[in-house]
Enzyme design. Sequence first.
Site, mmCIF file in Angstrom:
data_model
loop_
_atom_site.group_PDB
_atom_site.id
_atom_site.type_symbol
_atom_site.label_atom_id
_atom_site.label_comp_id
_atom_site.label_asym_id
_atom_site.label_seq_id
_atom_site.Cartn_x
_atom_site.Cartn_y
_atom_site.Cartn_z
ATOM 1 N N ARG A 1 0.825 -1.213 0.000
ATOM 2 C CA ARG A 1 0.000 0.000 0.000
ATOM 3 C C ARG A 1 0.860 1.265 0.000
ATOM 4 O O ARG A 1 0.450 2.296 -0.559
ATOM 5 C CB ARG A 1 -0.938 -0.008 1.207
ATOM 6 C CG ARG A 1 -2.101 -0.980 1.045
ATOM 7 C CD ARG A 1 -3.019 -0.970 2.235
ATOM 8 N NE ARG A 1 -4.234 -1.720 1.959
ATOM 9 C CZ ARG A 1 -5.171 -1.977 2.856
ATOM 10 N NH1 ARG A 1 -5.039 -1.549 4.100
ATOM 11 N NH2 ARG A 1 -6.252 -2.661 2.525
ATOM 12 N N LYS B 1 -18.831 -15.928 3.437
ATOM 13 C CA LYS B 1 -20.257 -15.691 3.654
ATOM 14 C C LYS B 1 -20.954 -15.152 2.407
ATOM 15 O O LYS B 1 -20.475 -14.200 1.783
ATOM 16 C CB LYS B 1 -20.462 -14.702 4.806
ATOM 17 C CG LYS B 1 -19.988 -15.213 6.162
ATOM 18 C CD LYS B 1 -20.265 -14.180 7.246
ATOM 19 C CE LYS B 1 -19.853 -14.683 8.616
ATOM 20 N NZ LYS B 1 -20.149 -13.677 9.676
ATOM 21 N N GLY C 1 -8.297 -7.531 -0.568
ATOM 22 C CA GLY C 1 -8.587 -8.491 0.493
ATOM 23 C C GLY C 1 -7.786 -9.772 0.371
ATOM 24 O O GLY C 1 -6.603 -9.773 0.028
ATOM 25 N N GLY D 1 -13.021 -3.654 0.863
ATOM 26 C CA GLY D 1 -14.379 -3.192 1.106
ATOM 27 C C GLY D 1 -14.822 -2.133 0.132
ATOM 28 O O GLY D 1 -15.953 -2.145 -0.357
#
Length: 377
Positions: A35, A186, A336, A359
């Site tokens: 990053r 999920k 992610g 996200g």
Amino acid sequence: MRTLDDLGELEDKRVFVRVDFNVPLKDGVIGDDARIRAALPTLQELRRRGARLLLAAHLGRPKGRDLDFSLAPVAARLTELLGADVTLAGDLDTVPDGDVVMLENVRFEPGETKDDPELAARYAALADAYVNDAFGAAHRAHASTHAIAELLPSAAGLLLQREVETLQGILADPPRPLVAIVGGAKVTDKLGVLEAFLEVADTVLIGGAMCFPFFKAQGHSVGASLCEEEGIAPAQRVLADGSDKVRLPVDLVCGEAFDAETPVTDVDGIDVPDGLMGLDVGPRTAAAYGEIIASAGTVFWNGPMGAFELAPFAAGTRAVAEAVAAASGTTVVGGGDSAAALRQFGLEDQVTHLSTGGGASLELIEGKTLPGVEVLA
């Protein structure tokens, strides 16, 4: 969205640059500086234009001024990468007038995550212009990502601009066929992404533990696999709405426990035996997914195919990662765990675009408004 070119002359002006330096840090050692490196083009371009830089970033979720979350190691690493001294300011009242200054962790400020206008005004008083290059934080309305942009001439940095244009381009006019690979734990975490791709993608490949609510909805046994009960009804809707597009695993790799030492059982099918949990897609699935990826004009990947952090259950994710890296079409990886997998397998430089915001990238794909982007319109 305003870009750097909209800021005009920057010679000897101080630019407040919001960057995403939320890097993994343990005992003062940075585990992955990707990053930090991703922000270099914007920082170098601003310096080329004669700007003095005031950098702002968050690190972790500190409770108050916890120096375990200090950005001092980040400032030291940026000094090496940028080839210029980066001075860390102790607080907002003692900001030195250097060429490159970094504020201490903005989440030390109690008003930061509340988008506090008074804190934003204190930030703005320190600079002549504002640039947001922190795509990973653009889905949050915080003082350093949102409120300050309304107080200064403001624009997107090169990284933020590329992220938004690339991800929006996937939805607007992608080279066909468009293949979306969606994995993870999920269904409910990825439901908006699945629904978005049912509208625009040609094929949606599903993997990871989120496949088990789909299997259960179809009447298959899932054994001891992680199976989100709240995901079963949404999985039924996805199957009903996208039966011609959705592809599910056809074989599995199972274990008795989430452990690298657990006995491994290959299951040539999707019914998981009692006492076992599905921890990876099987070789037939990996091969079939690889063929679909190879023929794609555009690939979007978010979410691993299994527990890739455990060596016995990494093969499915590795196969998908290698297929994405080898694909001739446009390949976009949505941050992610997928980004972590690419780095684990040494493939991070072999995709068209590796997003810095997990996200944020998902919310953009879902069609949600990102406060840090909207304020730059």
